[in-house]
Write a protein that holds these residues in place. Structure first.
Motif, PDB file in Angstrom:
ATOM      1  N   THR A  36       0.858  -1.187   0.000  1.00  0.00           N
ATOM      2  CA  THR A  36       0.000   0.000   0.000  1.00  0.00           C
ATOM      3  C   THR A  36       0.893   1.237   0.000  1.00  0.00           C
ATOM      4  OG1 THR A  36      -1.648  -1.234   1.257  1.00  0.00           O
ATOM      5  CG2 THR A  36      -1.897   1.159   1.192  1.00  0.00           C
ATOM      6  N   PRO A  37       0.780   2.080  -1.034  1.00  0.00           N
ATOM      7  CA  PRO A  37       1.760   3.156  -1.201  1.00  0.00           C
ATOM      8  C   PRO A  37       1.659   4.325  -0.215  1.00  0.00           C
ATOM      9  CG  PRO A  37       0.140   3.204  -2.980  1.00  0.00           C
ATOM     10  CD  PRO A  37      -0.146   1.989  -2.158  1.00  0.00           C
ATOM     11  N   ASP A  38       0.443   4.744   0.158  1.00  0.00           N
ATOM     12  CA  ASP A  38       0.353   5.932   1.022  1.00  0.00           C
ATOM     13  C   ASP A  38       0.315   5.534   2.494  1.00  0.00           C
ATOM     14  OD1 ASP A  38      -2.852   6.476   1.935  1.00  0.00           O
ATOM     15  OD2 ASP A  38      -2.497   5.075   0.282  1.00  0.00           O
ATOM     16  N   ALA A  39       0.780   6.434   3.353  1.00  0.00           N
ATOM     17  CA  ALA A  39       0.921   6.141   4.778  1.00  0.00           C
ATOM     18  C   ALA A  39      -0.416   5.811   5.430  1.00  0.00           C
ATOM     19  CB  ALA A  39       1.586   7.317   5.499  1.00  0.00           C
TER      20      ALA A  39
ATOM     21  N   PRO B 246       4.882  11.297   6.352  1.00  0.00           N
ATOM     22  CA  PRO B 246       3.844  12.210   5.861  1.00  0.00           C
ATOM     23  C   PRO B 246       3.882  13.521   6.638  1.00  0.00           C
ATOM     24  CG  PRO B 246       2.878  10.526   7.242  1.00  0.00           C
ATOM     25  CD  PRO B 246       4.333  10.167   7.081  1.00  0.00           C
TER      26      PRO B 246
ATOM     27  N   ARG C  57      -3.054  12.971   4.313  1.00  0.00           N
ATOM     28  CA  ARG C  57      -2.581  12.411   3.035  1.00  0.00           C
ATOM     29  C   ARG C  57      -1.687  13.401   2.325  1.00  0.00           C
ATOM     30  NH1 ARG C  57      -7.071   8.989  -0.037  1.00  0.00           N
ATOM     31  NH2 ARG C  57      -5.861   7.195   0.424  1.00  0.00           N
TER      32      ARG C  57
ATOM     33  N   GLU D 176       7.433   6.679   5.426  1.00  0.00           N
ATOM     34  CA  GLU D 176       6.697   7.584   4.558  1.00  0.00           C
ATOM     35  C   GLU D 176       6.871   9.046   4.920  1.00  0.00           C
ATOM     36  OE1 GLU D 176       5.146   6.572   1.861  1.00  0.00           O
ATOM     37  OE2 GLU D 176       5.628   4.481   2.313  1.00  0.00           O
TER      38      GLU D 176
ATOM     39  N   SER E  13      -6.865   9.890  10.175  1.00  0.00           N
ATOM     40  CA  SER E  13      -6.533  10.838   9.094  1.00  0.00           C
ATOM     41  C   SER E  13      -6.205  12.227   9.612  1.00  0.00           C
ATOM     42  CB  SER E  13      -7.652  10.892   8.063  1.00  0.00           C
ATOM     43  OG  SER E  13      -8.788  11.553   8.607  1.00  0.00           O
TER      44      SER E  13
END
Length: 200
Positions: A87-90, A152, A200, A150, A195
């Motif tokens: 899964t690419p996003d944090a 973020p 994101r 990641e 979130s």
């Protein structure tokens, strides 16, 4: 020279066999009736052992539930880690870890909530309790590794953020107000909360 493990002796094999029977009996009865409606006598009978023998392996129903659920939780964490790797996003990767744990916990909602209470308030010197806390630590480490990798925006310290994510997940699963929520709705609520911590 390679180190080879010694085969288990008869006594150790017998102990492991009894533990396996106890785990299987408790797992089946808890899944069918719920932990509150199962007695230790029923578990001992199903495992074909005496209650005295049962108490050598676990002193309470809470410890028996930890024994059963720890194995399921560890498997859920393993699946989540594997999913997170692709899964690419944090946020998505963190949810890949969280999702199977939530699903595992919600298989039998009352058992899941009882398990969480036992983890928090149980005897920390008891081996199954210690194992549960170890799995929580592994969960937080896996989440921290994602956040550290990641990085973020706004994630801050990865280990601290991972503990917050863990707290969000466990409080959401344990809260009485969420007991009637469908699993997907609970997962969406947890994702919304996370979130705010991991944009994101």
């Amino acid at each position: 020279m390679p180190v080879t493990s010694q085969p288990l002796g008869r006594r150790e094999r017998n102990k492991q066999e009894k533990l396996d029977r106890i785990s299987a009996a408790a797992s089946e009865l808890f899944a069918e009736y719920g932990v509150e409606d199962v007695t230790t006598q029923q578990i001992a009978d199903k495992a074909d052992i005496g209650t005295g023998t049962l108490f050598l392996y676990a002193k309470t129903k809470g410890e028996l539930l930890l024994l059963v659920q720890n194995a399921h939780y560890a498997e859920a964490l393993q699946r989540g880690r594997a999913d997170a790797e692709t899964t690419p996003d944090a946020l998505g990767a963190v949810m890949a870890i969280v999702r199977p744990i939530v699903e595992c916990n919600r298989t039998q909602i009352d058992n899941g909530r009882f398990y969480l209470r036992e983890m928090v308030f149980g005897d920390p010197t008891e081996p199954q309790h210690s194992a549960a806390l170890s799995i929580v630590a592994q969960t937080e480490e896996a989440i921290a590794a994602i956040l550290d990798r990641e990085k973020p925006a706004g994630a801050g310290d990865a280990a601290t953020a991972a503990r917050i994510v863990s707290a969000i997940m466990f409080v959401s699963m344990a809260a009485s107000v969420n007991a009637g929520l469908e699993t997907e709705a609970l997962e969406r609520d947890i994702r919304t909360q996370i979130s705010l911590l991991i944009p994101r």
